[in-house]
Design a protein around this motif. Sequence first.
Motif, PDB file in Angstrom:
ATOM      1  N   HIS A   1      37.646  42.116  20.310  1.00 22.15           N
ATOM      2  CA  HIS A   1      36.549  41.165  20.217  1.00 22.15           C
ATOM      3  C   HIS A   1      36.767  40.156  19.097  1.00 22.15           C
ATOM      4  CE1 HIS A   1      33.518  42.718  23.114  1.00 22.15           C
ATOM      5  NE2 HIS A   1      34.316  43.760  23.047  1.00 22.15           N
TER       6      HIS A   1
ATOM      7  N   ASP B   1      47.018  42.596  23.937  1.00 24.15           N
ATOM      8  CA  ASP B   1      46.560  43.058  25.248  1.00 24.15           C
ATOM      9  C   ASP B   1      47.418  44.194  25.797  1.00 24.15           C
ATOM     10  OD1 ASP B   1      44.394  41.434  25.357  1.00 24.15           O
ATOM     11  OD2 ASP B   1      45.291  39.922  26.659  1.00 24.15           O
TER      12      ASP B   1
ATOM     13  N   GLU C   1      31.498  49.125  24.620  1.00 22.56           N
ATOM     14  CA  GLU C   1      31.164  47.988  25.482  1.00 22.56           C
ATOM     15  C   GLU C   1      29.702  48.053  25.907  1.00 22.56           C
ATOM     16  OE1 GLU C   1      32.806  45.445  26.014  1.00 22.56           O
ATOM     17  OE2 GLU C   1      34.943  45.867  25.922  1.00 22.56           O
TER      18      GLU C   1
ATOM     19  N   ALA D   1      34.460  41.442  26.079  1.00 25.05           N
ATOM     20  CA  ALA D   1      34.579  42.010  27.433  1.00 25.05           C
ATOM     21  C   ALA D   1      33.218  42.486  27.934  1.00 25.05           C
ATOM     22  CB  ALA D   1      35.568  43.166  27.433  1.00 25.05           C
ATOM     23  N   THR D   2      32.880  42.065  29.130  1.00 22.69           N
ATOM     24  CA  THR D   2      31.661  42.539  29.783  1.00 22.69           C
ATOM     25  C   THR D   2      31.961  43.579  30.855  1.00 22.69           C
ATOM     26  OG1 THR D   2      31.756  40.730  31.398  1.00 22.69           O
ATOM     27  CG2 THR D   2      30.492  40.338  29.377  1.00 22.69           C
ATOM     28  N   TYR D   3      33.249  43.709  31.184  1.00 20.52           N
ATOM     29  CA  TYR D   3      33.661  44.667  32.224  1.00 20.52           C
ATOM     30  C   TYR D   3      35.147  44.902  32.041  1.00 20.52           C
ATOM     31  CZ  TYR D   3      35.096  46.210  36.935  1.00 20.52           C
ATOM     32  OH  TYR D   3      35.648  46.882  37.991  1.00 20.52           O
ATOM     33  N   ALA D   4      35.567  46.158  32.084  1.00 21.03           N
ATOM     34  CA  ALA D   4      36.987  46.472  31.937  1.00 21.03           C
ATOM     35  C   ALA D   4      37.296  47.784  32.642  1.00 21.03           C
ATOM     36  CB  ALA D   4      37.365  46.569  30.458  1.00 21.03           C
TER      37      ALA D   4
ATOM     38  N   ARG E   1      39.758  42.790  33.032  1.00 21.16           N
ATOM     39  CA  ARG E   1      38.917  42.548  31.859  1.00 21.16           C
ATOM     40  C   ARG E   1      38.143  41.250  32.073  1.00 21.16           C
ATOM     41  NH1 ARG E   1      38.791  40.087  26.687  1.00 21.16           N
ATOM     42  NH2 ARG E   1      37.876  41.436  25.079  1.00 21.16           N
ATOM     43  N   TYR E   2      36.833  41.364  32.163  1.00 23.30           N
ATOM     44  CA  TYR E   2      35.969  40.196  32.315  1.00 23.30           C
ATOM     45  C   TYR E   2      35.309  39.865  30.975  1.00 23.30           C
ATOM     46  CZ  TYR E   2      35.849  40.160  37.489  1.00 23.30           C
ATOM     47  OH  TYR E   2      36.154  40.066  38.823  1.00 23.30           O
ATOM     48  N   SER E   3      35.183  38.570  30.685  1.00 24.71           N
ATOM     49  CA  SER E   3      34.358  38.100  29.580  1.00 24.71           C
ATOM     50  C   SER E   3      33.437  37.021  30.139  1.00 24.71           C
ATOM     51  CB  SER E   3      35.227  37.533  28.453  1.00 24.71           C
ATOM     52  OG  SER E   3      35.802  36.291  28.841  1.00 24.71           O
TER      53      SER E   3
ATOM     54  N   ARG F   1      37.755  35.703  33.851  1.00 28.54           N
ATOM     55  CA  ARG F   1      37.958  36.953  34.570  1.00 28.54           C
ATOM     56  C   ARG F   1      39.461  37.181  34.649  1.00 28.54           C
ATOM     57  NH1 ARG F   1      34.918  34.979  39.836  1.00 28.54           N
ATOM     58  NH2 ARG F   1      35.903  33.056  39.142  1.00 28.54           N
TER      59      ARG F   1
END
Length: 320
Positions: free
Chosen positions: A17, A23, A44, A102-105, A137-139, A143
Amino acid sequence: MTTAIREEAARWFARMHGGTGDDAAWRAWMDADPAHAAEYAAFEALWRDFDSTPRVEALAQALHGQRRVRRRAIARGALGLASLGVLGLLARRGWDAFQDGATYAQSRETGIGERMTLSLPDGSTLTLGPASRAALRYSRRERAVVLSHGEALFDVARDAARPFVIDAGSARVTVLGTRFAVSRLPGLVRVSVAHGTVQLAARGGAGPLLLRAGEVGETADEGSALPRRVPRDAQDAFAAAERGLIVFDQATLPEIAATLSRWRRQSVRAEGPAEGGPRITAAVQARDVEGFLQALPRIAAVRVQERDGALWLTASEKNR
């Protein structure tokens, strides 16, 4: 979960973050143990708790006033986050950190002969081909998918504010919304577009190449060679998922070996250079890979031999 794993997850969370994380190293750590991914997901989840107007305003005010964020700003020491100063990092980074977080990983892998379809939170769909791995990994800005090996089909929901980016080794694929396939093959990355427009670039800035519906592009899997269009049918990439067919179009022996190895337990390997060897065009039933291998010497100048625990494909003397 042990305290050590929890603290390690918090450190990774802070790095990713804060824009200082690697990565590849992060993905390796996530894949090493399910406990790692579970602890990271807990951070998260706590981070997503700040995805509300009052909390974001509070972070912005903290940043503007340059006030120190105290430990008690986190809900009573949840997961030890305050002790590692992660909230302080979020406040200092402010809006950029909020957008890039990240909102989704998740990371998924398929076995030999297995296909997997994932429904993603933005309405997109990802179908992993056999023996393939992808990390997502979405932010709020992007995406992102890393295809470390194998092949994947994408049906991407359009989102002008968040491009969909695929990292496939030396190739970088960027879209807003479309249907396309990415395949990592020996020496190259192939992108086939069914609908929409895809930007294909080679690592190092070579390119980019815009591919439209019906077009196929390739770039070298190593180096910085320019991407190029190739005269192939883009629908071939979707044949296995839609019709149970594996389609080869002027394929080299290394391409055939790599593709068939995704469908059978015993690996298939190619011997000798790809250039100058036979080029094979065929449509193979996914359920009859063995029959195709048995017939291959009658189709082309190829020897098929089993040795050293693998099945070897070699150009015969008359083809050299």
